[in-house]
Write a protein that holds these residues in place. Structure first.
Motif, PDB file in Angstrom:
ATOM      1  N   GLY A 260      39.446  83.520  -3.892  1.00  0.00           N
ATOM      2  CA  GLY A 260      39.786  82.622  -2.782  1.00  0.00           C
ATOM      3  C   GLY A 260      40.248  81.288  -3.329  1.00  0.00           C
ATOM      4  O   GLY A 260      39.455  80.537  -3.917  1.00  0.00           O
ATOM      5  N   GLY A 262      41.614  78.493  -1.807  1.00  0.00           N
ATOM      6  CA  GLY A 262      41.892  77.449  -0.825  1.00  0.00           C
ATOM      7  C   GLY A 262      41.494  76.098  -1.398  1.00  0.00           C
ATOM      8  O   GLY A 262      41.514  75.886  -2.620  1.00  0.00           O
ATOM      9  N   THR A 263      41.093  75.196  -0.516  1.00  0.00           N
ATOM     10  CA  THR A 263      40.685  73.852  -0.925  1.00  0.00           C
ATOM     11  C   THR A 263      39.679  73.911  -2.072  1.00  0.00           C
ATOM     12  O   THR A 263      39.826  73.224  -3.084  1.00  0.00           O
ATOM     13  N   MET A 282      41.945  85.075  -7.758  1.00  0.00           N
ATOM     14  CA  MET A 282      42.369  86.114  -6.802  1.00  0.00           C
ATOM     15  C   MET A 282      42.547  85.549  -5.407  1.00  0.00           C
ATOM     16  O   MET A 282      41.797  84.678  -4.990  1.00  0.00           O
ATOM     17  N   VAL A 288      50.384  84.648  -1.277  1.00  0.00           N
ATOM     18  CA  VAL A 288      49.475  83.496  -1.271  1.00  0.00           C
ATOM     19  C   VAL A 288      48.986  83.219  -2.692  1.00  0.00           C
ATOM     20  O   VAL A 288      48.907  82.071  -3.130  1.00  0.00           O
ATOM     21  N   ARG A 292      49.407  79.653  -4.478  1.00  0.00           N
ATOM     22  CA  ARG A 292      48.212  78.865  -4.845  1.00  0.00           C
ATOM     23  C   ARG A 292      48.126  78.638  -6.350  1.00  0.00           C
ATOM     24  O   ARG A 292      47.731  77.569  -6.799  1.00  0.00           O
ATOM     25  N   VAL A 340      35.834  82.257  -0.499  1.00  0.00           N
ATOM     26  CA  VAL A 340      36.666  82.699   0.631  1.00  0.00           C
ATOM     27  C   VAL A 340      36.160  82.024   1.907  1.00  0.00           C
ATOM     28  O   VAL A 340      35.217  81.230   1.865  1.00  0.00           O
ATOM     29  N   PHE A 341      36.764  82.352   3.059  1.00  0.00           N
ATOM     30  CA  PHE A 341      36.358  81.709   4.322  1.00  0.00           C
ATOM     31  C   PHE A 341      34.848  81.834   4.552  1.00  0.00           C
ATOM     32  O   PHE A 341      34.217  82.797   4.109  1.00  0.00           O
ATOM     33  N   VAL A 350      33.379  90.867  -0.007  1.00  0.00           N
ATOM     34  CA  VAL A 350      33.791  90.465  -1.356  1.00  0.00           C
ATOM     35  C   VAL A 350      32.695  90.829  -2.372  1.00  0.00           C
ATOM     36  O   VAL A 350      32.973  91.395  -3.441  1.00  0.00           O
ATOM     37  N   THR A 368      29.375  79.169  -0.676  1.00  0.00           N
ATOM     38  CA  THR A 368      29.088  78.924   0.737  1.00  0.00           C
ATOM     39  C   THR A 368      28.439  77.563   0.948  1.00  0.00           C
ATOM     40  O   THR A 368      27.644  77.111   0.120  1.00  0.00           O
TER      41      THR A 368
END
Ligand code: NAI
Length: 675
Positions: A260, A262-263, A282, A288, A292, A340-341, A350, A368
């Protein structure tokens, strides 16, 4: 040779037999981080002797050359400044870090930056090899034999920009106020430097000594010493004499992976690569992933351009971050960090995938911010290998890492997470597995209380100003606009705002507890913050917040619709309620054993949430709050150092309010100081 012998040596022998002196200064003479008592003792007992040495070095009629090896910081550098010449290694690091410890350089040194050391002529000769550093310094000194370097004595030198003293002072004061700087040591450092521009050397030293005495007896100094000690203590986790940071070896991480990008994941990959560990990255699809990975590489290149890393490091980090699209590539990694989200079902999916491919010794970490680590671990083959590694955005820069252990997390897994954090240069704090862990759990109360204050009569700008006056870099509402009001909406309501549209909840009690839906109303009106054209609790122009009449109106209408009569809320009530609600939660966290000490809670808040360092952190602040006003008032009366202002309490107030640049600070300070 100890300091007293050195002083005698300089006084007696130099006159007769010696042509030049080379003083080798390495970094084991003094060090910081020994605690308040060690530093205080040193200043009161060692400083008078060191001052004699400095005087003897300065007035020695034979040339004295300081050979600076490794670090030339703090008192080491101040002693070197009293020598007539200085040589250094290319790798020598310069600095006067006393300000960070709540003090100022107190042995006659002036403020300058590390990078500038060479360009400002501080060093006369630079060598590249440490093996030859002393020999080359001696050779350099031999060339000076027979000279009397009167012009090189610091007290005979004039400050380059002395005439611009006042102008520079104004400029730096304004910079400090923009940064919302509250540390008195920074301010005092500026004052002593300014004083040096118009006072004689002796008068300047006297001012410096007065300032140092003031600071060393200040509450800020005690708080900063506490912070320095707590940073060290945080890494010393301990469950028992058998299982602790000294006894449990971490797993050696040779290869890692981040899932993941993202940010958070992007920054984590950079942080891992920066400590020299190759890392697979990944995403959920190829396009994406490519996009990224490119973003990550350009961030690393920017770091190199800004000279944060060398070009060699830049290249090795880029080649070390390898995009992959297949879980099977992860069979030989030692550590995976998932980012990830924030959905428990996705996290479990995951972890199940990782379970199927990773070797049995691999450690599986989740980033998390609030989910149950035990729940995530429930799908793992070995739950002992599962741990929370909660980074903070931007994850390659923020100093905090909350490592979360679940019911089954093994000591070795804990040891590895803590070790990786310290390799990254982070303050790693070990915390228990509860909703929101330490930081976010307390933050939730902070946000909730601010919403209650809005309901009762306060406005976002009033609350944010109060918090910034206290020392937070940004207020609670400004932070929410920055990170996205929709994110916390999802946490509060368990669903994304767009899905909620049309089914508005306006209840003021939820699950039997007081609830304020104002933040939900804001989000449902489409005001997520910066991401929605700069519209959130404030409106923004060039990212600067301004009061938005629509928000004022929204709050007023809300109160009317609930028959709430607003009252005037004093800034003191705002401050107390905003701080004490989370302090209370901090005590609950301690009671439940979710943090092992108040120090750990303070480290989370200082390094993850912008709590002002000079007040020590929420738990330290709570311990000092009883006596706080008396301390501030008495310190203020001692505050008589400043040249341009009269030594009165009122003037100290003016000086401090000038730091905040905000006229509204004045009543706060007058109130604090006049009690
Ligand atoms: P984000 O939305 O920016 O990034 C999540 C990334 O995961 C996206 O790029 C997405 O494409 C990717 N992804 C989704 N499903 C995937 C899958 N099956 N396989 C591979 N990649 C997948 O989210 P952000 O903010 O980076 O948050 C990630 C985690 O970090 C969350 O658990 C969040 O709670 C936590 N966190 C976030 C913080 C923040 O300030 N944003 C701070 C601390 C923790």
């Amino acid at each position: 040779m100890n300091m007293i012998k050195l002083a005698n040596f300089l006084r007696v022998y130099v006159r007769f037999t010696i042509a030049v002196i080379v003083l080798c200064i390495s970094d084991d003479l003094f060090s910081y981080g020994e605690g308040e008592s060690g530093l205080t003792y040193r200043i009161s007992h060692a400083y008078p002797i060191i001052k004699k040495v400095i005087h003897a070095l300065e007035s020695c009629r034979k040339p004295v050359v300081a050979a600076l090896l490794e670090n030339a910081k703090g008192e080491h550098l101040e002693i070197a400044l009293s020598c007539h010449y200085r040589t250094a290694l290319k790798t020598t690091k310069f600095g006067l870090p006393q300000v960070k410890h709540g003090l100022i350089p107190g042995l006659g040194g002036n403020e300058f930056s590390t990078e500038m050391a060479i360009s400002i002529g501080l060093v006369d000769e630079v060598f590249s090899s440490s093996a030859e550093a002393v020999d080359r310094a001696v050779a350099f000194a031999h060339n000076l034999a027979g000279t009397f370097p009167e012009h090189r004595i610091l007290r005979n030198c004039f400050m380059k920009d002395a005439a611009k003293g006042e102008q520079l002072m104004t400029k730096y004061m304004s910079a400090l106020s923009t940064k919302n700087e509250k540390a008195w040591s920074v301010y005092m450092c500026l004052q002593t430097t300014y004083a040096a521009s118009f006072l004689s050397f002796e008068e300047g030293l006297k001012k410096e000594s007065e300032a140092l005495q003031f600071l060393i007896s200040s509450a800020q100094f005690r708080a900063l010493q506490y912070v320095n000690e707590s940073e060290i203590l945080a890494s010393r986790w301990k469950f028992s004499d058998k299982f602790n940071y000294q006894t449990v070896e971490p797993v050696q991480v040779r290869k890692a992976a981040v899932i993941g990008l993202g940010t958070m994941g992007s920054g984590i990959a950079i942080a891992v690569a920066r400590i020299g560990i190759p890392v697979y990255v990944m995403e959920f699809n190829e396009a994406v992933l490519k996009e990224r990975a490119e973003l990550i590489y350009s961030t690393i290149r920017r770091m190199s351009l800004r000279k944060e890393i060398t070009e060699t490091m830049c290249n090795s980090m880029i080649s070390g971050i390898v995009p992959i699209s297949d879980y099977s590539m992860l069979k030989d990694v030692d550590l995976v960090i998932e980012a990830v989200f924030e959905l428990i079902s996705l996290k479990k999916e995951v972890f199940s995938n990782l379970n199927a491919v990773c070797k049995s010794t691999a450690i599986l970490a989740s980033n998390t911010s609030q989910l149950d680590i035990d729940d995530i671990a429930s799908v793992a083959r070995d739950p002992g290998k599962v741990v929370g590694m909660h980074f903070f955005a931007p994850s390659h820069r923020m100093k905090l890492l909350e490592n979360v252990y679940g019911t089954y997390t093994s000591y070795q897994t804990i040891s590895t997470a803590m070790h990786i954090g310290s390799l990254m240069g982070k303050v790693s704090v070990l915390v228990g597995n509860c909703h929101g862990f330490v930081g976010n759990r307390m933050y939730l109360h902070y946000m909730t209380e601010s919403d209650f204050l809005l309901e009762e009569g306060a406005y976002p700008e009033q609350i944010d100003t109060t918090l910034k006056e206290f020392g937070f870099t940004k207020g609670r509402f400004e932070v929410a606009d920055l990170s996205g009001n929709d994110v916390i909406y999802t946490v509060r309501n368990g669903t994304h705002p767009q899905k909620k549209h049309g089914k508005r909840h306006r209840e003021r009690v939820r699950n039997g507890i007081r609830y304020c839906p104002l933040a939900d109303i804001l989000v449902e009106s489409g005001r997520y913050g910066h991401k929605t054209d700069g519209k959130g609790w404030f409106k923004y122009v060039d990212r600067v917040p301004y009061v938005d009449e629509n928000i004022t109106q929204m709050i007023k209408s809300y109160r009317e619709s609930h028959d709430i009569t607003p009252r005037t809320i004093h800034f003191e009530e705002v401050l107390h309620r905003m701080l004490y609600c989370m302090i209370n939660e901090g005590f609950k966290i301690l009671e439940e054993g979710m943090a092992s000490s108040p120090n750990d809670i303070d480290m989370v808040w200082l390094h993850g949430y912008g709590w002002p360092k000079s007040t020590g952190g929420p738990m330290y602040y709570a311990f000092t709050v009883e006596t706080k006003k008396q301390m501030v008032a008495s310190e203020c009366k001692k505050f008589k150092f400043c040249h341009t202002w009269q030594p009165s309490v009122q003037n100290a107030i003016l000086m401090l309010s000038a730091l905040t640049k905000d006229a509204t600070a004045l009543p706060t300070l007058i109130h604090l100081f006049s009690e």
